[in-house]
Design a protein around this motif. Sequence first.
Motif, PDB file in Angstrom:
ATOM      1  N   SER A  67       0.826  -1.214   0.000  1.00  0.00           N
ATOM      2  CA  SER A  67       0.000   0.000   0.000  1.00  0.00           C
ATOM      3  C   SER A  67       0.857   1.260   0.000  1.00  0.00           C
ATOM      4  CB  SER A  67      -0.952   0.007   1.194  1.00  0.00           C
ATOM      5  OG  SER A  67      -0.230   0.048   2.409  1.00  0.00           O
ATOM      6  N   ASP A 100      -5.114  -2.132  -8.105  1.00  0.00           N
ATOM      7  CA  ASP A 100      -5.646  -3.238  -7.305  1.00  0.00           C
ATOM      8  C   ASP A 100      -4.561  -3.833  -6.407  1.00  0.00           C
ATOM      9  OD1 ASP A 100      -8.111  -2.878  -8.517  1.00  0.00           O
ATOM     10  OD2 ASP A 100      -8.002  -4.724  -9.706  1.00  0.00           O
ATOM     11  N   TRP A 101      -3.357  -3.963  -6.945  1.00  0.00           N
ATOM     12  CA  TRP A 101      -2.230  -4.512  -6.198  1.00  0.00           C
ATOM     13  C   TRP A 101      -1.912  -3.598  -5.011  1.00  0.00           C
ATOM     14  CZ3 TRP A 101       3.426  -4.733  -8.307  1.00  0.00           C
ATOM     15  CH2 TRP A 101       4.166  -5.717  -7.626  1.00  0.00           C
ATOM     16  N   GLN A 104      -3.924  -3.706  -1.686  1.00  0.00           N
ATOM     17  CA  GLN A 104      -3.770  -4.836  -0.763  1.00  0.00           C
ATOM     18  C   GLN A 104      -3.074  -4.396   0.533  1.00  0.00           C
ATOM     19  OE1 GLN A 104      -1.616  -7.999  -2.671  1.00  0.00           O
ATOM     20  NE2 GLN A 104      -2.997  -8.060  -4.411  1.00  0.00           N
ATOM     21  N   GLN A 105      -3.266  -5.162   1.547  1.00  0.00           N
ATOM     22  CA  GLN A 105      -2.594  -4.930   2.840  1.00  0.00           C
ATOM     23  C   GLN A 105      -1.610  -6.071   3.082  1.00  0.00           C
ATOM     24  OE1 GLN A 105      -2.966  -2.104   4.683  1.00  0.00           O
ATOM     25  NE2 GLN A 105      -4.228  -1.437   2.975  1.00  0.00           N
ATOM     26  N   ARG A 106      -0.560  -6.116   2.245  1.00  0.00           N
ATOM     27  CA  ARG A 106       0.432  -7.186   2.343  1.00  0.00           C
ATOM     28  C   ARG A 106       1.821  -6.583   2.266  1.00  0.00           C
ATOM     29  NH1 ARG A 106      -2.129 -11.341  -2.012  1.00  0.00           N
ATOM     30  NH2 ARG A 106      -0.536 -12.758  -1.281  1.00  0.00           N
TER      31      ARG A 106
END
Length: 119
Positions: A67, A100-101, A104-106
Amino acid sequence: MMIISFAWTTEAFLSNRKTRTRREWPDDYAAKFKVGDTVQAYDKQPRFHGKRIGYAVIKGLKKESISEMPDEDFEREGFAFMQEHGLKIFGKEPRKAFDDWRAQQREYWVVDFQPQLQK
């Protein structure tokens, strides 16, 4: 020598338009990569009959949340090249895939590199 496969960003790598990649590596695996190392660049993993397309010299390595990916990584990750050439990523337009990538919360390992193409 370590290997990084570029799969769907191979064309961007070969055009010198990809200089950063993000990987969901375990920390102990990421620790095997060091700034200054040269790694082999493959079009896909060797176990899937990938071929070496060049080399990459590691210029930086850090872990961060996806993010926090900056806008300029649209170019660094090869998405701009793919958009310019009408290529899709997982069936999506590159801008949509990038956004979209980033939503994410990664956490990913961020690898900066200098491509060295095969001769």
